[in-house]
Design a protein around this motif. Structure first.
Motif, short mmCIF file in Angstrom:
data_model
loop_
_atom_site.label_atom_id
_atom_site.label_comp_id
_atom_site.label_asym_id
_atom_site.label_seq_id
_atom_site.Cartn_x
_atom_site.Cartn_y
_atom_site.Cartn_z
N GLY A 65 0.78 -1.23 0.00
CA GLY A 65 0.00 0.00 0.00
C GLY A 65 0.81 1.28 0.00
N GLY A 66 2.12 1.15 0.12
CA GLY A 66 2.94 2.35 0.09
C GLY A 66 3.03 2.95 -1.30
N GLY A 67 3.68 4.11 -1.39
CA GLY A 67 3.84 4.75 -2.67
C GLY A 67 4.28 6.19 -2.53
N LEU A 74 -2.89 7.47 2.26
CA LEU A 74 -2.61 6.10 1.83
C LEU A 74 -3.22 5.15 2.86
CD1 LEU A 74 1.17 6.26 0.82
CD2 LEU A 74 -0.75 5.89 -0.74
N ARG A 75 -3.48 3.94 2.41
CA ARG A 75 -3.90 2.89 3.32
C ARG A 75 -2.93 1.73 3.19
NH1 ARG A 75 -9.02 -1.25 3.24
NH2 ARG A 75 -9.47 -1.29 5.47
N ILE A 133 -5.06 2.99 13.04
CA ILE A 133 -4.77 1.56 12.92
C ILE A 133 -6.06 0.78 13.13
CG2 ILE A 133 -4.15 1.33 15.38
CD1 ILE A 133 -2.00 -0.70 14.52
N SER A 134 -6.23 -0.27 12.37
CA SER A 134 -7.40 -1.14 12.51
C SER A 134 -7.00 -2.55 12.08
CB SER A 134 -8.56 -0.62 11.66
OG SER A 134 -8.22 -0.63 10.28
N GLN A 165 -4.34 3.51 8.14
CA GLN A 165 -4.82 4.60 7.31
C GLN A 165 -4.01 5.84 7.67
OE1 GLN A 165 -7.29 4.65 4.86
NE2 GLN A 165 -6.63 6.75 4.48
N ILE A 166 -3.35 6.41 6.68
CA ILE A 166 -2.52 7.57 6.96
C ILE A 166 -3.03 8.76 6.13
CG2 ILE A 166 -0.50 6.35 7.78
CD1 ILE A 166 0.69 6.32 5.09
N ASN A 167 -3.40 9.81 6.82
CA ASN A 167 -3.99 10.99 6.20
C ASN A 167 -3.12 12.21 6.46
OD1 ASN A 167 -6.25 9.41 5.47
ND2 ASN A 167 -7.27 9.87 7.42
#
Length: 118
Positions: free
Chosen positions: A8-10, A18-19, A73-74, A85-87
């Motif tokens: 899921g990185g980028g 990103l998630r 985090i989930s 989930q990173i916002n």
């Protein structure tokens, strides 16, 4: 043999999202949901830092101050997967992100690169 695989990185612009996912396998004798999970990150030339924690049932979470309010985090125990989930990403969030499981004397994935740049 326990295996953790992050994805899921980028490359993302500041302010983006990103998630990340971490899929676990090889928990042969124990249920994935019995274990807490953690996300760490390591920026170039720096130590690997703990950024997020979730307990086995997903009912308790905790975050480093640097990501609190932006990262979530989930987990889905039916899928043996933990998410991050990173916002509102910032350039200083650029790092390799790793998940960790407290099994087999501590297990790590290979990491997924997150690069925040315009």
């Amino acid at each position: 043999q326990v295996q953790l695989v992050e994805s899921g990185g980028g490359l993302v612009q500041p302010g983006g999202s990103l998630r990340l996912s971490c899929v676990a396998s090889g928990f042969t004798f124990h249920n994935f949901g019995n274990y807490f999970m953690r996300w760490y990150r390591q920026a170039p030339g720096k130590d690997r830092d703990l950024i997020a924690f979730i307990n086995g049932r997903g009912t308790t979470t905790d975050y480093a101050d640097s990501v609190k309010g932006r990262f979530t985090i989930s987990r889905d125990n039916a899928k043996n997967t933990v998410y991050l989930q990173i916002n509102s990403l910032k350039p200083e969030d650029t790092a390799v992100y790793y998940c960790y499981a407290p099994v087999a004397n501590g297990s790590w994935g290979q990491g997924t690169q997150v690069t925040v740049s315009s």
